[in-house]
Write a protein that holds these residues in place. Structure first.
Motif: not given
Lengths: 269, 269
Positions: A161-186
């Protein structure tokens, strides 16, 4: 190239993994990736503690003490010209067919070094993975196991899809993490990261950012990304700013912020 | 013991998997288990088709044609005194670190034979796994991949709880399958099995029982087990009656039923 395999330093092209190894046949194992500086792995004791904890949860024996493993890592690093990272891979070892645990396990422990990757590139473009979801119902979401195919699928989708990496949702639809890294959001002036119960791996860098940089655990949704005052990814190898998610631009980060967070957490004991 | 590895028959204790193989490091691969009779694998064309389909979905090259693979299986079987089953393991092969797909993949294909297991035991005692759930949101639930740790955890839980095997629920709480077999439950006079959308692997034996023995796909819950007129598990290696689930007895199966279902599906092309 030299590796450490079950107690011995050997040339990589002579190191032999048995075809019956359950790490190969069933993904039955764990690993750690460590950043290295000046011939030493950073946060080795934290990585070893996580490896021991995971091995205990999976009932995989780890019959080498920390001093032996630390010496093994040092020896692998010393055998390389410019090592940038180390990987320790622990498997349940060779066994007969089937899922039952072998009564006399012979675990495999492999330590390898990797050269530096290409220098840090521009901020990352991410997508929200559509191809798969992270299973927060499984204890494996909280262990760094060899079962990495969901991450591989999501990374492949990102590249397609032309991106460098993906964020994975969990089965409830909340954000879990990237494929091999933790997500931090301000959000609301605070750096937020998904709680372990949402399917986030308990990363070493993640723990340091929570303990020493004021980051807090909070369930995050795709809506939070649109309103974020900044987004970055972090793992043991480093921190990376996020420029856009699903083609929507993210707020720029304050200059030098990630360098400061990286060096302050690299230095922590 | 002889194995086939990337085009050559070799002694198992000389066969070498490289430490950089992504099958080992990331669970990046697939496998098939085939029942063997009279020196021949059963349903080889179906297993090869499923392996090719999975490889295509994961973008793993499989650069050997069916004739080559069939001859390889025959050669491995011929090298064994009393082979009972074959396993084909396909990985993306050795590569550098990280999740990105290698630009020049060198896939690994390993074919091994196993001797007969202990003769079929009494009907199985099962438990409903509490330790983990199957992720029906991931395409991996429909592929026979090397990521088998959830099944290993559930099997270990079963053994610790005094059972032979465990049934896994999906993230919505419906029944998905056992750790390495399809679930069949008799309800209203019909053999029912969870649909693929509920997290069931598309098993070869499962497909044959649906096509030729009148089994139907239906979402099943724990409540259905209490009211069932019989329960069995099935995979390519055979069918096994279930005597009890979570210490509640299951209705006995009609005598000879499983033998008839096994032999009729073994014989199908």
């Amino acid at each position: 190239v030299t590796v450490w395999l079950n107690g011995a330093l050997v040339a990589a092209d002579a190191a032999r993994i048995e075809p019956a190894d359950r790490g190969l046949l069933l993904g039955d194992g764990l690993f750690e990736t460590l950043l290295c500086r000046d011939g030493r792995p950073l946060h080795a004791s934290r990585h070893l503690a996580r490896l021991r904890d995971g091995a205990s949860q999976l009932a995989i024996p780890l019959p080498w003490d920390d001093d032996t493993l630390t010496a093994a890592m040092t020896a692998v690093l010393a055998a390389h010209r410019e090592p940038a990272s180390l990987r320790m891979t622990l498997t349940r070892g060779p066994a007969g067919r089937g899922l039952d645990l072998p009564t006399q396990p012979r675990p495999t422990l492999l330590i390898t070094a990797s050269p530096p990757a290409a220098p840090p590139r521009a901020p990352l473009r991410l997508c929200i993975a559509r191809s798969t979801r992270r299973n927060e119902h499984s204890p494996l979401s909280r262990l760094k196991t060899l079962n990495y195919l969901d991450g591989i699928l999501a990374r492949r989708e990102a590249v397609l899809r032309g991106a460098h990496d993906a964020l994975l949702l969990n089965t409830r639809g909340a954000l879990a993490e990237a494929t091999a890294a933790t997500l931090f959001v301000r959000r609301d002036g605070v750096w937020c990261t998904p709680p372990l119960a949402d399917g986030a791996l308990p990363g070493i860098r993640r723990a340091l950012l929570v303990a020493h940089a004021g980051a807090v655990e909070r369930t995050l949704t795709v809506d939070d990304l649109a309103r974020a005052q900044g987004v970055f990814l972090a793992n043991s190898l480093g921190l990376r700013a996020v420029a856009a998610i699903d083609d929507k631009a993210c707020s720029a980060l304050e200059g030098g912020l990630l360098d400061r967070l990286a060096s302050s957490t690299d230095r922590r004991g």
